[in-house]
Design a protein around this motif. Sequence first.
Motif, PDB file in Angstrom:
ATOM      1  N   GLN A  53      -3.614  -0.791   0.412  1.00  0.00           N
ATOM      2  CA  GLN A  53      -2.892  -2.062   0.598  1.00  0.00           C
ATOM      3  C   GLN A  53      -1.377  -1.925   0.450  1.00  0.00           C
ATOM      4  O   GLN A  53      -0.633  -2.401   1.318  1.00  0.00           O
ATOM      5  CB  GLN A  53      -3.449  -3.121  -0.349  1.00  0.00           C
ATOM      6  CG  GLN A  53      -4.736  -3.747   0.147  1.00  0.00           C
ATOM      7  CD  GLN A  53      -5.203  -4.905  -0.704  1.00  0.00           C
ATOM      8  OE1 GLN A  53      -4.898  -4.972  -1.885  1.00  0.00           O
ATOM      9  NE2 GLN A  53      -5.962  -5.810  -0.123  1.00  0.00           N
ATOM     10  N   PRO A  54      -0.874  -1.302  -0.614  1.00  0.00           N
ATOM     11  CA  PRO A  54       0.589  -1.143  -0.701  1.00  0.00           C
ATOM     12  C   PRO A  54       1.148  -0.282   0.428  1.00  0.00           C
ATOM     13  O   PRO A  54       2.242  -0.544   0.931  1.00  0.00           O
ATOM     14  CB  PRO A  54       0.798  -0.462  -2.060  1.00  0.00           C
ATOM     15  CG  PRO A  54      -0.442  -0.727  -2.829  1.00  0.00           C
ATOM     16  CD  PRO A  54      -1.534  -0.781  -1.817  1.00  0.00           C
ATOM     17  N   LEU A  55       0.382   0.750   0.809  1.00  0.00           N
ATOM     18  CA  LEU A  55       0.838   1.642   1.871  1.00  0.00           C
ATOM     19  C   LEU A  55       1.058   0.879   3.174  1.00  0.00           C
ATOM     20  O   LEU A  55       2.136   0.946   3.778  1.00  0.00           O
ATOM     21  CB  LEU A  55      -0.186   2.763   2.074  1.00  0.00           C
ATOM     22  CG  LEU A  55       0.084   3.705   3.256  1.00  0.00           C
ATOM     23  CD1 LEU A  55       1.385   4.468   3.033  1.00  0.00           C
ATOM     24  CD2 LEU A  55      -1.085   4.669   3.454  1.00  0.00           C
ATOM     25  N   TRP A  56       0.044   0.125   3.601  1.00  0.00           N
ATOM     26  CA  TRP A  56       0.167  -0.606   4.862  1.00  0.00           C
ATOM     27  C   TRP A  56       1.148  -1.768   4.746  1.00  0.00           C
ATOM     28  O   TRP A  56       1.838  -2.112   5.720  1.00  0.00           O
ATOM     29  CB  TRP A  56      -1.205  -1.095   5.318  1.00  0.00           C
ATOM     30  CG  TRP A  56      -2.092   0.010   5.787  1.00  0.00           C
ATOM     31  CD1 TRP A  56      -3.171   0.545   5.140  1.00  0.00           C
ATOM     32  CD2 TRP A  56      -1.967   0.743   7.016  1.00  0.00           C
ATOM     33  NE1 TRP A  56      -3.726   1.562   5.885  1.00  0.00           N
ATOM     34  CE2 TRP A  56      -3.009   1.698   7.048  1.00  0.00           C
ATOM     35  CE3 TRP A  56      -1.085   0.674   8.092  1.00  0.00           C
ATOM     36  CZ2 TRP A  56      -3.184   2.579   8.109  1.00  0.00           C
ATOM     37  CZ3 TRP A  56      -1.253   1.557   9.161  1.00  0.00           C
ATOM     38  CH2 TRP A  56      -2.296   2.495   9.160  1.00  0.00           C
ATOM     39  N   GLY A  57       1.225  -2.376   3.568  1.00  0.00           N
ATOM     40  CA  GLY A  57       2.200  -3.442   3.366  1.00  0.00           C
ATOM     41  C   GLY A  57       3.628  -2.934   3.493  1.00  0.00           C
ATOM     42  O   GLY A  57       4.476  -3.572   4.122  1.00  0.00           O
ATOM     43  N   MET A  58       3.906  -1.779   2.908  1.00  0.00           N
ATOM     44  CA  MET A  58       5.252  -1.209   2.978  1.00  0.00           C
ATOM     45  C   MET A  58       5.568  -0.695   4.382  1.00  0.00           C
ATOM     46  O   MET A  58       6.711  -0.766   4.835  1.00  0.00           O
ATOM     47  CB  MET A  58       5.398  -0.091   1.938  1.00  0.00           C
ATOM     48  CG  MET A  58       5.351  -0.594   0.506  1.00  0.00           C
ATOM     49  SD  MET A  58       5.785   0.643  -0.728  1.00  0.00           S
ATOM     50  CE  MET A  58       7.559   0.782  -0.446  1.00  0.00           C
ATOM     51  N   ILE A  59       4.535  -0.190   5.087  1.00  0.00           N
ATOM     52  CA  ILE A  59       4.735   0.225   6.479  1.00  0.00           C
ATOM     53  C   ILE A  59       5.129  -0.985   7.322  1.00  0.00           C
ATOM     54  O   ILE A  59       6.038  -0.924   8.158  1.00  0.00           O
ATOM     55  CB  ILE A  59       3.450   0.884   7.045  1.00  0.00           C
ATOM     56  CG1 ILE A  59       3.244   2.260   6.414  1.00  0.00           C
ATOM     57  CG2 ILE A  59       3.525   1.008   8.563  1.00  0.00           C
ATOM     58  CD1 ILE A  59       1.932   2.920   6.786  1.00  0.00           C
ATOM     59  N   SER A  60       4.457  -2.109   7.074  1.00  0.00           N
ATOM     60  CA  SER A  60       4.765  -3.341   7.797  1.00  0.00           C
ATOM     61  C   SER A  60       6.194  -3.792   7.533  1.00  0.00           C
ATOM     62  O   SER A  60       6.938  -4.132   8.471  1.00  0.00           O
ATOM     63  CB  SER A  60       3.781  -4.438   7.378  1.00  0.00           C
ATOM     64  OG  SER A  60       4.138  -5.678   7.932  1.00  0.00           O
ATOM     65  N   ASP A  61       6.607  -3.781   6.261  1.00  0.00           N
ATOM     66  CA  ASP A  61       7.972  -4.182   5.919  1.00  0.00           C
ATOM     67  C   ASP A  61       9.006  -3.182   6.439  1.00  0.00           C
ATOM     68  O   ASP A  61      10.081  -3.554   6.888  1.00  0.00           O
ATOM     69  CB  ASP A  61       8.108  -4.310   4.404  1.00  0.00           C
ATOM     70  CG  ASP A  61       7.483  -5.606   3.882  1.00  0.00           C
ATOM     71  OD1 ASP A  61       7.419  -6.579   4.651  1.00  0.00           O
ATOM     72  OD2 ASP A  61       7.058  -5.634   2.724  1.00  0.00           O
ATOM     73  N   ARG A  62       8.656  -1.909   6.358  1.00  0.00           N
ATOM     74  CA  ARG A  62       9.597  -0.852   6.755  1.00  0.00           C
ATOM     75  C   ARG A  62       9.888  -0.902   8.256  1.00  0.00           C
ATOM     76  O   ARG A  62      11.036  -0.768   8.695  1.00  0.00           O
ATOM     77  CB  ARG A  62       9.022   0.518   6.370  1.00  0.00           C
ATOM     78  CG  ARG A  62       9.864   1.703   6.827  1.00  0.00           C
ATOM     79  CD  ARG A  62      11.206   1.738   6.103  1.00  0.00           C
ATOM     80  NE  ARG A  62      12.002   2.863   6.504  1.00  0.00           N
ATOM     81  CZ  ARG A  62      12.774   2.895   7.580  1.00  0.00           C
ATOM     82  NH1 ARG A  62      12.842   1.842   8.390  1.00  0.00           N
ATOM     83  NH2 ARG A  62      13.480   3.968   7.873  1.00  0.00           N
ATOM     84  N   PHE A  63       8.846  -1.103   9.080  1.00  0.00           N
ATOM     85  CA  PHE A  63       9.023  -1.086  10.530  1.00  0.00           C
ATOM     86  C   PHE A  63       9.138  -2.494  11.127  1.00  0.00           C
ATOM     87  O   PHE A  63       9.149  -2.654  12.354  1.00  0.00           O
ATOM     88  CB  PHE A  63       7.864  -0.332  11.191  1.00  0.00           C
ATOM     89  CG  PHE A  63       7.880   1.144  10.904  1.00  0.00           C
ATOM     90  CD1 PHE A  63       8.715   1.996  11.619  1.00  0.00           C
ATOM     91  CD2 PHE A  63       7.098   1.677   9.896  1.00  0.00           C
ATOM     92  CE1 PHE A  63       8.748   3.351  11.348  1.00  0.00           C
ATOM     93  CE2 PHE A  63       7.119   3.030   9.612  1.00  0.00           C
ATOM     94  CZ  PHE A  63       7.951   3.878  10.335  1.00  0.00           C
TER      95      PHE A  63
END
Length: 379
Positions: A53-63
Motif C-alpha cells: 500500500q505505501p509503495l503504490w501510494g507513493m508511486i501515485s504521488d510521485r508520478f
Amino acid sequence: MQKTLLKSYNFLFFGLLALFIPFLPVFMKAQGISETQVGLIISAGGLVTIIAQPLWGMISDRFKTVRKVILILVFFTTISGFFLYQMSTFTTIILLTLIVYAFLMPLDPLTESLSFTTSETLKITYGSVRTYGALGYAVLSLVVGYVMNWFGMTSISYLFGLLGVICFFIVFFMKDVPTSPVPVTINGLKKVLANREMQLFLLLIFIASIPARMNDTFLGIHIGTLHGDTKLVGIAFFISASSEIVIFALSFWWLKKGRELQLITIAIFFYAIRFLLSGFVEHPYALIAVQILQMVTFPIFYTAAIQYLYQIVPREWRATGQTLLALLFFGISGIISAAVGGYVYNTFGGHFFYYMLASISGIAFLYGLVLLSRQKRLG
C-alpha cells in the motif's frame, strides 16, 4: 460521463472486495484449512499489504497519476484473483492469496483518493459516489453467497474475472484526477508523520480497526459455526453493506466539518454494541440481524476519518495519507486481528471471541473521548 464512470467503477471495485474479504476465509475453511491457519494466512496478507500500500501510494504521488496506477493494479488483481479460487492445495492458496493482497488492497486507498478528489472537481458529494461502492459490496455479497451454495466454491473465480475485466475498461476511459504541483519529498512525508494530531488520530484508527477487521475475517466462519451455510454468509454481508447506502447518500447532511472526531467516536461506541450482541446471540439468523448496525459503524467511521485526514494532510500527500489510513485498517491491524483472532477463535470459541472484540472497541471509545476532550481544550 465522468460521474457515471466513477460510480460504476466504485460499484465494481467494492464488488471485487466483496468477493475477497468475506468469502476468502469461507473458501479456505472449505478446503480443510483451520481457523488458526486461516488467521495466519490472512495475517501474512496483512504483512504484504503493509509493504504494497505505501509503495503504490507513493508511486501515485510521485508520478502524479492515480488512474494509471489503478489500471495496473486492477489488471494483476483480476488475473491472480481468478486463479486463486481455482486452487485446492494449501501451498498454491497461500501463494495466490498473498499475490492478490499485493495488488487488490492498494486499490482501496487509491480508489478513495480518486473518488474524493473527482467528487470535489465535479462538485458532487463524496457520499453520493461512495453509495455505489456500498451497493456493489451488498449486491455481490448476496450473489456470491448463492452462487457458491449452488455451484461450489470455485465458481467465484469466474465472477472475479468478469468483474475485474469490466472494471479495467471503465477505468481506462476515466480521466485522471488533478494533482498538486508541489513535489513529493521524503522530508515532506516526515513532516506529515511528525504532526501530533496525525499521530493521535492514527492511533485511534489503529485501535478501533483491530476488532472491525477481526469481525470482517471471522464473521463468515462464525455463521458456519452457528450452523449457517454460505448463502447466509452472503445475506449477512448483503444486509451489512446495504445498510451503508442510506448513510453514504445522506453524508452531505451529517458529515460536517469540525465534527469528524465526534462522529468517529460515536461510530466506535456502536461497534462495541454490535460486537457485544454478536457474542450474545446463538442463532445464525440473529447474528445476521445484528449486521444492520453496520449503518452506524463503518460508513460513519471511515468517511469521517477520510475527511479528517484530508484536513490535516497537504494536498500533494493525499494519496499517501489515504494509504496510511488504509494501511492501519487493512494492513497492520489486519496482521494482528487475523493472527490473534484465529488463535482466540480456535481456542476459546466464537462467543468469547466477540466479547473480546467488544472490549477492544470499548477501549477505543474511551480513547476517542480523551481526544475529544483534548480537542475542546485546545479550541
